[in-house]
Write an enzyme that holds these catalytic residues in place. Structure first.
Site, PDB file in Angstrom:
ATOM      1  N   HIS A   1       0.848  -1.200   0.000  1.00  0.00           N
ATOM      2  CA  HIS A   1       0.000   0.000   0.000  1.00  0.00           C
ATOM      3  C   HIS A   1       0.879   1.244   0.000  1.00  0.00           C
ATOM      4  O   HIS A   1       1.866   1.325   0.720  1.00  0.00           O
ATOM      5  CB  HIS A   1      -0.979   0.008   1.170  1.00  0.00           C
ATOM      6  CG  HIS A   1      -0.382  -0.279   2.518  1.00  0.00           C
ATOM      7  ND1 HIS A   1       0.062  -1.520   2.907  1.00  0.00           N
ATOM      8  CD2 HIS A   1      -0.171   0.520   3.590  1.00  0.00           C
ATOM      9  CE1 HIS A   1       0.514  -1.485   4.150  1.00  0.00           C
ATOM     10  NE2 HIS A   1       0.395  -0.242   4.589  1.00  0.00           N
TER      11      HIS A   1
ATOM     12  N   HIS B   1       0.982   5.072   0.829  1.00  0.00           N
ATOM     13  CA  HIS B   1       0.350   6.171   1.549  1.00  0.00           C
ATOM     14  C   HIS B   1       0.522   7.456   0.746  1.00  0.00           C
ATOM     15  O   HIS B   1       1.607   7.734   0.238  1.00  0.00           O
ATOM     16  CB  HIS B   1       1.031   6.404   2.903  1.00  0.00           C
ATOM     17  CG  HIS B   1       0.964   5.258   3.866  1.00  0.00           C
ATOM     18  ND1 HIS B   1       0.031   5.191   4.870  1.00  0.00           N
ATOM     19  CD2 HIS B   1       1.722   4.140   3.981  1.00  0.00           C
ATOM     20  CE1 HIS B   1       0.225   4.078   5.580  1.00  0.00           C
ATOM     21  NE2 HIS B   1       1.256   3.425   5.064  1.00  0.00           N
TER      22      HIS B   1
END
Lengths: 112, 112
Positions: free
Chosen positions: A98, A100
């Site tokens: 992921h 950010h």
């Protein structure tokens, strides 16, 4: 199935801000800046340590999505920081890659 | 020509740790962790705000390179943080996309 794969499958709720064939983006539950969104590939990849050549095109879409999110959220001009953590030293908390995106305030250096 | 394009063209010195057709990686001159390397696409892209669909495959190579650098530098298991800054709020200092890889110590949260 990992928690982010469940978001990809719309099995658990998330505030989705971007969604296409390859990636999905949703708001972080513990925001560390006025804008804090997570951008993930829909296909499960546990970490950067698992990335292979065949993942490059899909992972490049994370940057395309980051640009789109920044523009949609009105932070493209002021700026934003993209961060991806791998492993314990970086504090990776979910084993699904992921990215950010943090924005809406000045970020300091070093980045943690 | 921007300073990173000059590194791509081997016109100014840098401590290069990874180099292929699409990307090059070299040590940051002001390291903020025991390992601090910059990974950049060889083709000039000023910032994430300039990324288009056609850049995705080349930019995905940044993650392939990050994995290779982490393994070569012995930090794959301990972990590493990838950071890309865009614009003033994030402190982008060179207008050529660059992915920081920081490792060798525990990184704090938030990331700046």
């Amino acid at each position: 199935m990992c928690i982010f794969c469940k978001i990809v499958n719309y099995e658990i709720p998330a505030t989705i801000v971007y969604d296409n064939d390859d990636v999905i983006a949703f708001r972080d539950l513990h925001p560390k800046a006025p804008l804090h969104v997570l951008i993930i590939p829909k296909r499960h990849i546990s970490s950067v340590n698992d990335v292979v050549e065949g993942d490059a095109a899909a992972l490049g879409q994370l940057f395309v999505a980051a640009r789109a999110v920044a523009e949609a959220e009105g932070v493209a001009k002021s700026g934003y920081r993209l961060v991806m953590n791998t492993g314990a030293h970086a504090g990776q908390t979910v084993d699904h890659i992921h990215l950010h995106i943090l924005a809406g305030r000045a970020m300091t250096w070093p980045p943690g």
